[in-house]
Scaffold this active site. Sequence first.
Site, PDB file in Angstrom:
ATOM      1  N   SER A   1       0.821  -1.211   0.000  1.00 17.28           N
ATOM      2  CA  SER A   1       0.000   0.000   0.000  1.00 17.28           C
ATOM      3  C   SER A   1       0.853   1.259   0.000  1.00 17.28           C
ATOM      4  O   SER A   1       1.995   1.272   0.468  1.00 17.28           O
ATOM      5  CB  SER A   1      -0.911   0.027   1.232  1.00 17.28           C
ATOM      6  OG  SER A   1      -1.745  -1.095   1.234  1.00 17.28           O
TER       7      SER A   1
HETATM    8  N1  SAH Z   1       0.154  -5.571   4.179  1.00 23.73           N
HETATM    9  C1  SAH Z   1       0.753  -5.899   2.922  1.00 23.73           C
HETATM   10  C2  SAH Z   1      -0.223  -5.641   1.796  1.00 23.73           C
HETATM   11  C3  SAH Z   1      -0.208  -6.771   0.833  1.00 23.73           C
HETATM   12  S1  SAH Z   1      -1.469  -6.751  -0.386  1.00 23.73           S
HETATM   13  C4  SAH Z   1       2.064  -5.162   2.733  1.00 23.73           C
HETATM   14  O1  SAH Z   1       2.417  -4.310   3.555  1.00 23.73           O
HETATM   15  O2  SAH Z   1       2.762  -5.447   1.774  1.00 23.73           O
HETATM   16  C5  SAH Z   1      -2.681  -7.821   0.316  1.00 23.73           C
HETATM   17  C6  SAH Z   1      -2.274  -9.226   0.620  1.00 23.73           C
HETATM   18  O3  SAH Z   1      -3.416  -9.922   1.106  1.00 23.73           O
HETATM   19  C7  SAH Z   1      -1.785 -10.043  -0.558  1.00 23.73           C
HETATM   20  O4  SAH Z   1      -0.502 -10.520  -0.292  1.00 23.73           O
HETATM   21  C8  SAH Z   1      -2.788 -11.176  -0.680  1.00 23.73           C
HETATM   22  O5  SAH Z   1      -2.228 -12.396  -1.086  1.00 23.73           O
HETATM   23  C9  SAH Z   1      -3.300 -11.260   0.731  1.00 23.73           C
HETATM   24  N2  SAH Z   1      -4.586 -11.926   0.907  1.00 23.73           N
HETATM   25  C10 SAH Z   1      -5.705 -11.832   0.139  1.00 23.73           C
HETATM   26  N3  SAH Z   1      -6.676 -12.616   0.642  1.00 23.73           N
HETATM   27  C11 SAH Z   1      -6.176 -13.215   1.743  1.00 23.73           C
HETATM   28  C12 SAH Z   1      -6.677 -14.155   2.699  1.00 23.73           C
HETATM   29  N4  SAH Z   1      -7.921 -14.634   2.632  1.00 23.73           N
HETATM   30  N5  SAH Z   1      -5.859 -14.549   3.693  1.00 23.73           N
HETATM   31  C13 SAH Z   1      -4.608 -14.091   3.798  1.00 23.73           C
HETATM   32  N6  SAH Z   1      -4.065 -13.217   2.932  1.00 23.73           N
HETATM   33  C14 SAH Z   1      -4.832 -12.779   1.916  1.00 23.73           C
END
Ligand code: SAH
Length: 294
Positions: free
Chosen positions: A142
């Site tokens: 993000s």
């Molecule tokens: N907090 C992260 C943002 C990553 S983007 C950062 O700082 O980089 C969102 C993430 O959520 C992705 O890696 C995606 O694979 C994950 N995601 C989506 N659905 C999910 C679920 N049901 N359980 C765990 N992770 C999930």
Amino acid sequence: MHTKNKTGQPKTSAKKIEGLCYEPWGLPTERVVRLQAQFAQKEAEQSPAREIIRHIITPAELLHTYKKRAAPRTVHTKPQTDIYKYSRSRMVREQLEARGITDQNVLHAMSVVPRHLFVSEALHSTAYDDRPLPIACGQTISQPYTVALMCQLLMAEKGMNVLEIGTGSGYQAAVLREMGLKVFSVERIAQLYTKTKTLLTKTLGYADILLFLSDGTLGLEQFAPFDRIIVAAGGPSVPEALKSQMADKGIMLIPVGREKMTQNLIRVFKNNGSCKEENHGATTFVDLVGSQGW
Ligand code: SAH
């Protein structure tokens, strides 16, 4: 083993040999060391005054000494971190403080976590820009302001436990840890989970961030209740499992939208078993994929 100069004389100047080729971390390559050793031996043989050199350090010993000081074994994060120190403090000042982030704990955390190490090397120089960036597997890290806003809206106190859904690059998990929270983070994509686990626990030393590979829409029943829950991906509704795993007086932040890619940032308060929702405006996150997501 001498090379000839223009006049056909052998080049035996130590200075010239030293300048041949050095590795980036300042140690001469084996070839240069060997040449230096041969040079030292030849000098000692020719000059009786230098005889003693042969007995103090032989070419083999010299080579051995340099071999022992071979390439660094660990990743040096400190010098790399420092290169971007100014960009990071500028990001905090111009993107966060200027837009109303006032929580000193959040500002401090974001001024120390080396955001560039959470993206690929090709993106290091853009890591402190005012935008989200791609990470592996089609996911994103993000925008700094979004991370800060979510952390501020959590209203967390040091020592609280927090469940993060969507570990991704691990950046937000590191920020939460630097805020003094006990972090449990869940990722559903194995490749991201493995890569981030190495980065967080081995390279950066955040060994106490607990990482899990599972469907985060189901939470982590065995570690509940959580004082705070932060969801880094957008789903069609607030998963019931997550609501039930909130502690009393707990707070959850989650992007929710009936359509993919457009959500509202929702803050959920739990009080005496019932949940109240508050809308913090439009936002865009990747999909929350899972049994209580998309
Ligand atoms: N907090 C992260 C943002 C990553 S983007 C950062 O700082 O980089 C969102 C993430 O959520 C992705 O890696 C995606 O694979 C994950 N995601 C989506 N659905 C999910 C679920 N049901 N359980 C765990 N992770 C999930």
